[in-house]
Write a protein that holds these residues in place. Structure first.
Motif, PDB file in Angstrom:
ATOM      1  N   THR A  43       0.844  -1.199   0.000  1.00  0.00           N
ATOM      2  CA  THR A  43       0.000   0.000   0.000  1.00  0.00           C
ATOM      3  C   THR A  43       0.881   1.251   0.000  1.00  0.00           C
ATOM      4  N   VAL A  44       0.587   2.133  -0.923  1.00  0.00           N
ATOM      5  CA  VAL A  44       1.417   3.331  -1.101  1.00  0.00           C
ATOM      6  C   VAL A  44       0.519   4.560  -1.202  1.00  0.00           C
ATOM      7  N   ILE A  45       0.965   5.667  -0.629  1.00  0.00           N
ATOM      8  CA  ILE A  45       0.261   6.951  -0.767  1.00  0.00           C
ATOM      9  C   ILE A  45       1.040   7.827  -1.741  1.00  0.00           C
ATOM     10  N   GLY A  46       0.392   8.186  -2.826  1.00  0.00           N
ATOM     11  CA  GLY A  46       1.003   9.087  -3.803  1.00  0.00           C
ATOM     12  C   GLY A  46       0.427  10.487  -3.649  1.00  0.00           C
ATOM     13  N   SER A  47       1.181  11.478  -4.038  1.00  0.00           N
ATOM     14  CA  SER A  47       0.704  12.851  -3.905  1.00  0.00           C
ATOM     15  C   SER A  47       1.147  13.688  -5.098  1.00  0.00           C
ATOM     16  N   ALA A  48       0.450  14.780  -5.304  1.00  0.00           N
ATOM     17  CA  ALA A  48       0.797  15.725  -6.363  1.00  0.00           C
ATOM     18  C   ALA A  48       0.383  17.112  -5.892  1.00  0.00           C
ATOM     19  N   LYS A  49       1.176  18.110  -6.247  1.00  0.00           N
ATOM     20  CA  LYS A  49       0.922  19.475  -5.790  1.00  0.00           C
ATOM     21  C   LYS A  49       1.208  20.451  -6.925  1.00  0.00           C
ATOM     22  N   LEU A 176      -4.915  14.163  -9.562  1.00  0.00           N
ATOM     23  CA  LEU A 176      -5.163  12.760  -9.203  1.00  0.00           C
ATOM     24  C   LEU A 176      -4.379  11.818 -10.103  1.00  0.00           C
ATOM     25  N   SER A 177      -4.343  12.131 -11.396  1.00  0.00           N
ATOM     26  CA  SER A 177      -3.578  11.313 -12.342  1.00  0.00           C
ATOM     27  C   SER A 177      -2.104  11.326 -11.981  1.00  0.00           C
ATOM     28  N   GLU A 178      -1.583  12.506 -11.647  1.00  0.00           N
ATOM     29  CA  GLU A 178      -0.173  12.612 -11.275  1.00  0.00           C
ATOM     30  C   GLU A 178       0.108  11.918  -9.946  1.00  0.00           C
ATOM     31  N   ALA A 179      -0.861  11.954  -9.034  1.00  0.00           N
ATOM     32  CA  ALA A 179      -0.684  11.303  -7.735  1.00  0.00           C
ATOM     33  C   ALA A 179      -0.623   9.779  -7.881  1.00  0.00           C
ATOM     34  N   VAL A 180      -1.430   9.223  -8.793  1.00  0.00           N
ATOM     35  CA  VAL A 180      -1.397   7.776  -9.045  1.00  0.00           C
ATOM     36  C   VAL A 180      -0.041   7.373  -9.623  1.00  0.00           C
ATOM     37  N   LYS A 181       0.484   8.179 -10.544  1.00  0.00           N
ATOM     38  CA  LYS A 181       1.817   7.909 -11.100  1.00  0.00           C
ATOM     39  C   LYS A 181       2.892   7.959 -10.020  1.00  0.00           C
ATOM     40  N   ASP A 182       2.749   8.922  -9.115  1.00  0.00           N
ATOM     41  CA  ASP A 182       3.691   9.035  -8.006  1.00  0.00           C
ATOM     42  C   ASP A 182       3.614   7.809  -7.101  1.00  0.00           C
ATOM     43  N   SER A 192      11.160  -3.336  -5.658  1.00  0.00           N
ATOM     44  CA  SER A 192      12.506  -3.684  -6.126  1.00  0.00           C
ATOM     45  C   SER A 192      13.474  -3.906  -4.973  1.00  0.00           C
ATOM     46  N   THR A 193      13.367  -3.088  -3.942  1.00  0.00           N
ATOM     47  CA  THR A 193      14.261  -3.260  -2.786  1.00  0.00           C
ATOM     48  C   THR A 193      13.896  -4.494  -1.962  1.00  0.00           C
ATOM     49  N   SER A 194      12.659  -4.998  -2.151  1.00  0.00           N
ATOM     50  CA  SER A 194      12.217  -6.180  -1.404  1.00  0.00           C
ATOM     51  C   SER A 194      12.279  -7.450  -2.252  1.00  0.00           C
ATOM     52  N   GLY A 195      12.765  -7.338  -3.485  1.00  0.00           N
ATOM     53  CA  GLY A 195      12.852  -8.494  -4.360  1.00  0.00           C
ATOM     54  C   GLY A 195      11.514  -8.966  -4.874  1.00  0.00           C
ATOM     55  N   LEU A 196      10.557  -8.057  -4.979  1.00  0.00           N
ATOM     56  CA  LEU A 196       9.220  -8.406  -5.436  1.00  0.00           C
ATOM     57  C   LEU A 196       8.940  -7.788  -6.800  1.00  0.00           C
ATOM     58  N   LYS A 197       7.900  -8.309  -7.449  1.00  0.00           N
ATOM     59  CA  LYS A 197       7.481  -7.776  -8.736  1.00  0.00           C
ATOM     60  C   LYS A 197       6.119  -7.124  -8.582  1.00  0.00           C
ATOM     61  N   LEU A 198       6.005  -5.909  -9.094  1.00  0.00           N
ATOM     62  CA  LEU A 198       4.752  -5.167  -8.988  1.00  0.00           C
ATOM     63  C   LEU A 198       3.767  -5.665 -10.041  1.00  0.00           C
ATOM     64  N   LEU A 199       2.523  -5.961  -9.612  1.00  0.00           N
ATOM     65  CA  LEU A 199       1.498  -6.455 -10.525  1.00  0.00           C
ATOM     66  C   LEU A 199       0.371  -5.415 -10.650  1.00  0.00           C
ATOM     67  N   ARG A 200      -0.848  -5.839 -10.604  1.00  0.00           N
ATOM     68  CA  ARG A 200      -2.001  -4.977 -10.870  1.00  0.00           C
ATOM     69  C   ARG A 200      -2.357  -4.102  -9.671  1.00  0.00           C
ATOM     70  N   VAL A 201      -3.176  -3.101  -9.945  1.00  0.00           N
ATOM     71  CA  VAL A 201      -3.733  -2.256  -8.884  1.00  0.00           C
ATOM     72  C   VAL A 201      -4.944  -2.975  -8.295  1.00  0.00           C
ATOM     73  N   VAL A 202      -4.927  -3.210  -7.000  1.00  0.00           N
ATOM     74  CA  VAL A 202      -6.037  -3.870  -6.318  1.00  0.00           C
ATOM     75  C   VAL A 202      -7.134  -2.863  -5.986  1.00  0.00           C
ATOM     76  N   SER A 203      -6.738  -1.710  -5.499  1.00  0.00           N
ATOM     77  CA  SER A 203      -7.718  -0.666  -5.168  1.00  0.00           C
ATOM     78  C   SER A 203      -7.018   0.686  -5.111  1.00  0.00           C
ATOM     79  N   ALA A 204      -7.807   1.730  -5.279  1.00  0.00           N
ATOM     80  CA  ALA A 204      -7.281   3.097  -5.203  1.00  0.00           C
ATOM     81  C   ALA A 204      -8.351   3.993  -4.597  1.00  0.00           C
ATOM     82  N   LYS A 205      -7.943   4.851  -3.681  1.00  0.00           N
ATOM     83  CA  LYS A 205      -8.874   5.748  -3.004  1.00  0.00           C
ATOM     84  C   LYS A 205      -8.257   7.134  -2.918  1.00  0.00           C
ATOM     85  N   SER A 206      -8.953   8.121  -3.472  1.00  0.00           N
ATOM     86  CA  SER A 206      -8.422   9.478  -3.465  1.00  0.00           C
ATOM     87  C   SER A 206      -8.731  10.166  -2.151  1.00  0.00           C
ATOM     88  N   GLY A 207      -7.811  11.025  -1.720  1.00  0.00           N
ATOM     89  CA  GLY A 207      -8.023  11.816  -0.520  1.00  0.00           C
ATOM     90  C   GLY A 207      -8.715  13.119  -0.863  1.00  0.00           C
TER      91      GLY A 207
END
Length: 245
Positions: A43-49, A176-182, A192-207
């Motif tokens: 789970t990651v929080i992306g932001s854009a300003k 919002l588009s830029e925040a998702v990219k972030d 990458s630092t955990s040796g994992l491969k990123l797959l699909r988006v499970v869910s997304a919720k905007s603040g």
């Protein structure tokens, strides 16, 4: 011979169906087992300003008269004279009368302790509201108008000018588009630092949208809208859950 062939065919069919049933149940059980296994996610929080400049300003003010009950009629006439004078001063300072919204006169009874009361007294108030695109000049004009009216003996109260950005809905979509990219960039770094491969988006919720004074960090769970500054920082966050393996 024919009854014997039929008997063998029936046995073969029963065995075949049994094998198919067992195979199907095995596959189903395996798929069900996989579905019950905990899904690996991050789970990651992306932001854009983005910094914007306000394009609308509002200024509210009021003037009032105090009067006794016996002089209410004269006080109403005085308020109408004050209204004409106030609007005239507004116009002299570049604010068109058509852009000024005036309320009806509000009458409020003043509190006086019973032992001191000889006659009821009231305060008559009229509220004025101005909306303008003249962002740079309205604050200075409001100061000059207030001082001039006070000098004329009119009880005039001025509120701080408030600044707004009218294109906030469009900007929110962009941010919002830029925040998702972030969020995706951050998730890829974590994976990458955990040796994992990123797959699909499970869910997304905007603040909520945060409209802040420049360089401010005073955010709120319910959203913030600073109206005190012409320049503003508009910030959007999004909470994204990615599947990883």
């Amino acid at each position: 011979m024919k009854p014997e062939v039929d008997s063998k065919y029936k046995v073969f069919s029963a065995v075949f169906l049994g094998i198919c049933f067992v195979t199907g149940m095995t596959i189903f059980g395996y798929c069900f087992l996989l579905s019950k296994q905990p899904q690996k996610t991050v789970t990651v929080i992306g932001s854009a300003k983005e910094r914007v400049v306000s394009d609308i300003a509002t200024w509210s003010s009021s003037f009032s008269v105090k009067t006794s009950e016996s002089a209410l009629s004269e006080a109403f006439k005085l308020m109408k004279r004050y209204e004409a004078e106030v609007l005239s001063v507004f116009e002299q300072h570049g604010i068109d009368r058509k852009s000024v919204k005036a309320s009806s006169i509000t009458v409020m009874e003043n509190y006086v302790p019973e032992q001191l009361a000889t006659e009821r007294s009231y305060t008559l108030v009229e509220y004025l509201f101005v909306e303008t695109r003249d962002i740079q000049e309205i604050a200075e004009r409001s100061k000059l108008i207030t001082q001039e009216l006070l000098d004329k003996g009119i009880v005039f109260q001025s509120n701080p000018v408030q600044y707004y950005y009218s294109k906030l809905p469009e900007l929110r979509v962009k941010l919002l588009s830029e925040a998702v990219k972030d969020a995706k960039r951050r998730a890829m770094e974590i994976a990458s630092t955990s040796g994992l491969k990123l797959l699909r988006v499970v869910s997304a919720k905007s603040g909520v949208v945060q409209v802040l004074a420049p360089n401010s960090t005073e955010v709120s769970d319910y959203g913030t809208y600073d109206t005190s500054t012409i320049e503003k920082d508009v910030m959007v966050t999004v909470n994204v859950v990615f599947e990883v393996k």
